[in-house]
Design a protein around this motif. Structure first.
Motif, PDB file in Angstrom:
ATOM      1  N   LEU A 280      37.911 -56.499 -15.006  1.00 20.61           N
ATOM      2  CA  LEU A 280      38.281 -55.516 -13.980  1.00 20.61           C
ATOM      3  C   LEU A 280      38.034 -56.039 -12.572  1.00 20.61           C
ATOM      4  CD1 LEU A 280      37.000 -52.183 -15.575  1.00 20.61           C
ATOM      5  CD2 LEU A 280      39.373 -52.917 -15.278  1.00 20.61           C
ATOM      6  N   CYS A 281      37.106 -56.988 -12.434  1.00 19.00           N
ATOM      7  CA  CYS A 281      36.834 -57.582 -11.130  1.00 19.00           C
ATOM      8  C   CYS A 281      37.872 -58.627 -10.732  1.00 19.00           C
ATOM      9  CB  CYS A 281      35.445 -58.216 -11.118  1.00 19.00           C
ATOM     10  SG  CYS A 281      34.092 -57.024 -11.170  1.00 19.00           S
ATOM     11  N   GLY A 282      38.841 -58.889 -11.615  1.00 20.36           N
ATOM     12  CA  GLY A 282      39.923 -59.787 -11.260  1.00 20.36           C
ATOM     13  C   GLY A 282      39.920 -61.118 -11.964  1.00 20.36           C
ATOM     14  N   ALA A 283      39.001 -61.336 -12.908  1.00 17.99           N
ATOM     15  CA  ALA A 283      38.943 -62.621 -13.594  1.00 17.99           C
ATOM     16  C   ALA A 283      40.034 -62.712 -14.653  1.00 17.99           C
ATOM     17  CB  ALA A 283      37.571 -62.818 -14.238  1.00 17.99           C
ATOM     18  N   ARG A 284      40.365 -63.927 -15.028  1.00 17.01           N
ATOM     19  CA  ARG A 284      41.330 -64.153 -16.093  1.00 17.01           C
ATOM     20  C   ARG A 284      40.740 -63.732 -17.427  1.00 17.01           C
ATOM     21  NH1 ARG A 284      43.206 -70.251 -15.665  1.00 17.01           N
ATOM     22  NH2 ARG A 284      44.320 -69.577 -17.534  1.00 17.01           N
ATOM     23  N   GLY A 285      41.631 -63.532 -18.416  1.00 17.84           N
ATOM     24  CA  GLY A 285      41.183 -63.089 -19.727  1.00 17.84           C
ATOM     25  C   GLY A 285      40.248 -64.074 -20.393  1.00 17.84           C
ATOM     26  N   ARG A 286      40.570 -65.366 -20.331  1.00 20.26           N
ATOM     27  CA  ARG A 286      39.701 -66.378 -20.952  1.00 20.26           C
ATOM     28  C   ARG A 286      38.346 -66.430 -20.273  1.00 20.26           C
ATOM     29  NH1 ARG A 286      38.578 -71.944 -20.044  1.00 20.26           N
ATOM     30  NH2 ARG A 286      37.947 -73.007 -21.993  1.00 20.26           N
ATOM     31  N   THR A 287      38.345 -66.372 -18.942  1.00 22.30           N
ATOM     32  CA  THR A 287      37.087 -66.390 -18.211  1.00 22.30           C
ATOM     33  C   THR A 287      36.234 -65.190 -18.572  1.00 22.30           C
ATOM     34  OG1 THR A 287      38.092 -67.574 -16.360  1.00 22.30           O
ATOM     35  CG2 THR A 287      36.066 -66.384 -15.902  1.00 22.30           C
ATOM     36  N   ALA A 288      36.841 -63.991 -18.600  1.00 26.88           N
ATOM     37  CA  ALA A 288      36.095 -62.778 -18.927  1.00 26.88           C
ATOM     38  C   ALA A 288      35.526 -62.847 -20.337  1.00 26.88           C
ATOM     39  CB  ALA A 288      36.998 -61.557 -18.779  1.00 26.88           C
ATOM     40  N   LEU A 289      36.311 -63.352 -21.292  1.00 28.41           N
ATOM     41  CA  LEU A 289      35.838 -63.441 -22.675  1.00 28.41           C
ATOM     42  C   LEU A 289      34.668 -64.411 -22.799  1.00 28.41           C
ATOM     43  CD1 LEU A 289      36.125 -62.736 -25.654  1.00 28.41           C
ATOM     44  CD2 LEU A 289      37.824 -64.556 -25.852  1.00 28.41           C
ATOM     45  N   LEU A 290      34.765 -65.580 -22.167  1.00 30.89           N
ATOM     46  CA  LEU A 290      33.687 -66.556 -22.241  1.00 30.89           C
ATOM     47  C   LEU A 290      32.421 -66.049 -21.563  1.00 30.89           C
ATOM     48  CD1 LEU A 290      35.603 -69.910 -21.614  1.00 30.89           C
ATOM     49  CD2 LEU A 290      34.567 -69.115 -23.744  1.00 30.89           C
ATOM     50  N   VAL A 291      32.567 -65.338 -20.447  1.00 28.95           N
ATOM     51  CA  VAL A 291      31.393 -64.756 -19.794  1.00 28.95           C
ATOM     52  C   VAL A 291      30.741 -63.715 -20.710  1.00 28.95           C
ATOM     53  CG1 VAL A 291      30.602 -63.356 -17.845  1.00 28.95           C
ATOM     54  CG2 VAL A 291      32.213 -65.212 -17.455  1.00 28.95           C
ATOM     55  N   GLY A 292      31.570 -62.878 -21.353  1.00 31.84           N
ATOM     56  CA  GLY A 292      31.031 -61.869 -22.245  1.00 31.84           C
ATOM     57  C   GLY A 292      30.299 -62.468 -23.431  1.00 31.84           C
ATOM     58  N   VAL A 293      30.891 -63.481 -24.064  1.00 27.81           N
ATOM     59  CA  VAL A 293      30.244 -64.122 -25.213  1.00 27.81           C
ATOM     60  C   VAL A 293      28.999 -64.879 -24.772  1.00 27.81           C
ATOM     61  CG1 VAL A 293      30.534 -65.871 -27.005  1.00 27.81           C
ATOM     62  CG2 VAL A 293      32.389 -64.285 -26.520  1.00 27.81           C
ATOM     63  N   GLY A 294      29.074 -65.561 -23.640  1.00 26.46           N
ATOM     64  CA  GLY A 294      27.926 -66.326 -23.167  1.00 26.46           C
ATOM     65  C   GLY A 294      26.721 -65.472 -22.836  1.00 26.46           C
ATOM     66  N   LEU A 295      26.962 -64.253 -22.349  1.00 28.21           N
ATOM     67  CA  LEU A 295      25.866 -63.348 -21.984  1.00 28.21           C
ATOM     68  C   LEU A 295      25.594 -62.310 -23.072  1.00 28.21           C
ATOM     69  CD1 LEU A 295      26.720 -62.715 -18.208  1.00 28.21           C
ATOM     70  CD2 LEU A 295      25.262 -64.477 -19.219  1.00 28.21           C
ATOM     71  N   GLY A 296      26.093 -62.548 -24.281  1.00 35.93           N
ATOM     72  CA  GLY A 296      25.956 -61.563 -25.346  1.00 35.93           C
ATOM     73  C   GLY A 296      24.683 -61.677 -26.144  1.00 35.93           C
ATOM     74  N   GLN A 297      23.551 -61.824 -25.471  1.00 33.64           N
ATOM     75  CA  GLN A 297      22.247 -61.866 -26.134  1.00 33.64           C
ATOM     76  C   GLN A 297      21.212 -61.142 -25.283  1.00 33.64           C
ATOM     77  OE1 GLN A 297      22.306 -64.193 -23.078  1.00 33.64           O
ATOM     78  NE2 GLN A 297      23.406 -65.153 -24.745  1.00 33.64           N
ATOM     79  N   ILE A 298      20.056 -60.898 -25.852  1.00 32.96           N
ATOM     80  CA  ILE A 298      18.944 -60.312 -25.097  1.00 32.96           C
ATOM     81  C   ILE A 298      18.093 -61.450 -24.567  1.00 32.96           C
ATOM     82  CG2 ILE A 298      16.961 -58.765 -25.186  1.00 32.96           C
ATOM     83  CD1 ILE A 298      18.293 -57.306 -27.479  1.00 32.96           C
ATOM     84  N   GLY A 299      17.711 -61.374 -23.300  1.00 29.11           N
ATOM     85  CA  GLY A 299      17.076 -62.495 -22.628  1.00 29.11           C
ATOM     86  C   GLY A 299      15.637 -62.745 -23.021  1.00 29.11           C
ATOM     87  N   GLU A 300      15.161 -63.943 -22.622  1.00 25.96           N
ATOM     88  CA  GLU A 300      13.779 -64.317 -22.926  1.00 25.96           C
ATOM     89  C   GLU A 300      12.766 -63.461 -22.179  1.00 25.96           C
ATOM     90  OE1 GLU A 300      15.187 -66.610 -19.411  1.00 25.96           O
ATOM     91  OE2 GLU A 300      15.945 -66.390 -21.443  1.00 25.96           O
ATOM     92  N   PHE A 301      13.203 -62.825 -21.087  1.00 23.34           N
ATOM     93  CA  PHE A 301      12.283 -61.956 -20.368  1.00 23.34           C
ATOM     94  C   PHE A 301      11.895 -60.733 -21.190  1.00 23.34           C
ATOM     95  CE2 PHE A 301      14.572 -63.879 -16.608  1.00 23.34           C
ATOM     96  CZ  PHE A 301      13.528 -64.712 -16.280  1.00 23.34           C
TER      97      PHE A 301
END
Length: 385
Positions: A280-301
């Motif tokens: 929705l912020c204007g990124a391409r579909g591939r970029t949005a998907l990779l960002v979503g998968v890359g951040l799809g975990q709970i952090g070490e904090f």
């Protein structure tokens, strides 16, 4: 742990923190604001939107499962964070740090790291019994945290302007006589700034990143990175080992279905929300998907948050162990899902753009725009004599 040697999370929390500290310090030394300028809008708006929506989803799910409002706020904050250490490691190993999705992920992670101190500051207020008083205390704690963060950044800027230009040449001269003393001096700077951050009530990891920023963008940055690399790699390995140490095999076996279900729900929700907001912020579909998968975990904090929550008695033991297992399992799955996402979304064009050393315009790779090649230089015919 499985051998019964590790009985409390705090026993491995220190090693995990050192791993995150040196990873973020090295990231700060390598950091350049010019790298994030093309994606600043997506990183800032996407980061705030993703964290806010995931926090609300976590609060709603916790309340539906019978948790209190205080526990819901804690779980929402817990679920909204992603792992800076794991994601940075994946980006470096796959040579994706310089790509558009890599820069967006880095910007969102840095924003989340700044919010960790805010969550830690409001946790004592959440432990209050009176809901109205707790909400007022949360507001005061949040305002105080923002003021302390602003003051800390201003102090770091002053030291960078006044002391660092004189300190670095002295350290460089020291390195010619003793490389070990130079390494100790760099580590001491990192730990002193990180401890100052923790003393102010901020996240120690944010302090480590700021310590790296203080030594970045100068002629000595490459030497500093070369010096700190062995220490960073050692503690990064210990950090990754700590994920397995905190697991309890008996609990995982007895609640395997519940643990797997909670992990899949977290993964699905984070990928869907993060990819949707970034798109929705204007990124391409591939970029949005990779960002979503890359951040799809709970952090070490979350290890730090769970440790504080347990000391404040905000969570029952069963919920504590379930969240701990979900975090560890999501972190272990991250490298696999990242490689799978890269493989499924790889195309000849994207492979050429993501190759190390090839830096096309980041905004053109990120947004739905085309890179227009420059016109060929005009040639003037030579006169024959």
């Amino acid at each position: 742990g499985g051998l019964g040697i590790i009985e409390e999370l705090v026993q491995v929390e220190t090693l995990a923190q050192f791993g995150a500290i040196f990873l973020l310090f090295a990231l700060g030394v390598e950091f350049s604001s010019e790298k994030l300028l093309p994606v600043r809008f997506v990183a800032l708006v996407g980061g705030l939107g993703t964290t806010g929506i995931l926090g609300m989803v976590g609060v709603g799910a916790a309340l539906l499962l019978g948790a209190t409002v205080q526990q819901g706020v804690l779980i929402g904050s817990f679920v909204s964070m992603s792992s800076t250490a794991i994601v940075v490691k994946c980006l470096l190993e796959s040579h994706q740090m310089e790509t558009g999705h890599g820069k967006v992920m880095l910007g969102i992670l840095l924003l989340q790291d700044c919010l960790v101190g805010l969550v830690l500051a409001i946790m004592p207020a959440l432990a209050g019994t009176d809901s109205g008083a707790s909400l007022r205390a949360v507001g005061r704690a949040a305002a105080s945290e923002m003021l302390k963060l602003g003051g800390f950044l201003f102090g770091a800027w002053l030291l960078t302007s006044l002391a660092v230009p004189r300190l670095l040449p002295a350290l460089n001269r020291l390195s010619t006589s003793s490389a070990e003393l130079y390494q100790l001096a760099v580590i001491a700077e990192c730990l002193l700034v990180a401890l100052a951050s923790e003393h102010l009530g901020l996240s120690i990891e944010v302090g480590a990143f700021v310590a790296g920023l203080m030594l970045s963008n100068n002629a000595h940055s490459h030497h500093i990175l070369t010096t700190i690399e062995p220490v960073r790699n050692l503690f990064a390995a210990l950090f990754l080992s700590c994920i397995g140490v905190v697991m309890q095999p008996h609990f995982l076996w007895m609640h395997f279905e519940l643990l797997l279900l909670s992990t899949m729900m977290v993964l699905f929700a984070k990928v869907l929300v993060t990819a949707g907001v970034v798109r929705l912020c204007g990124a391409r579909g591939r970029t949005a998907l990779l960002v979503g998968v890359g951040l799809g975990q709970i952090g070490e904090f979350s290890f730090l948050l769970l440790s504080h929550a347990k000391r404040l008695r905000l969570l029952p033991k069963r919920m504590y162990l379930l969240l701990l297992g979900t975090t560890a399992l999501s972190l272990l799955l991250t490298p696999l899902q990242w490689r799978l996402a890269l493989y499924l979304t790889s195309t000849p064009a994207s492979a050429a753009e993501d190759a190390p050393g090839k830096r096309t315009a980041a905004l053109a790779e990120l947004l739905d725009t085309a890179v227009v090649p420059p016109p060929p230089p005009e040639t003037t015919p030579t006169k024959r004599e």
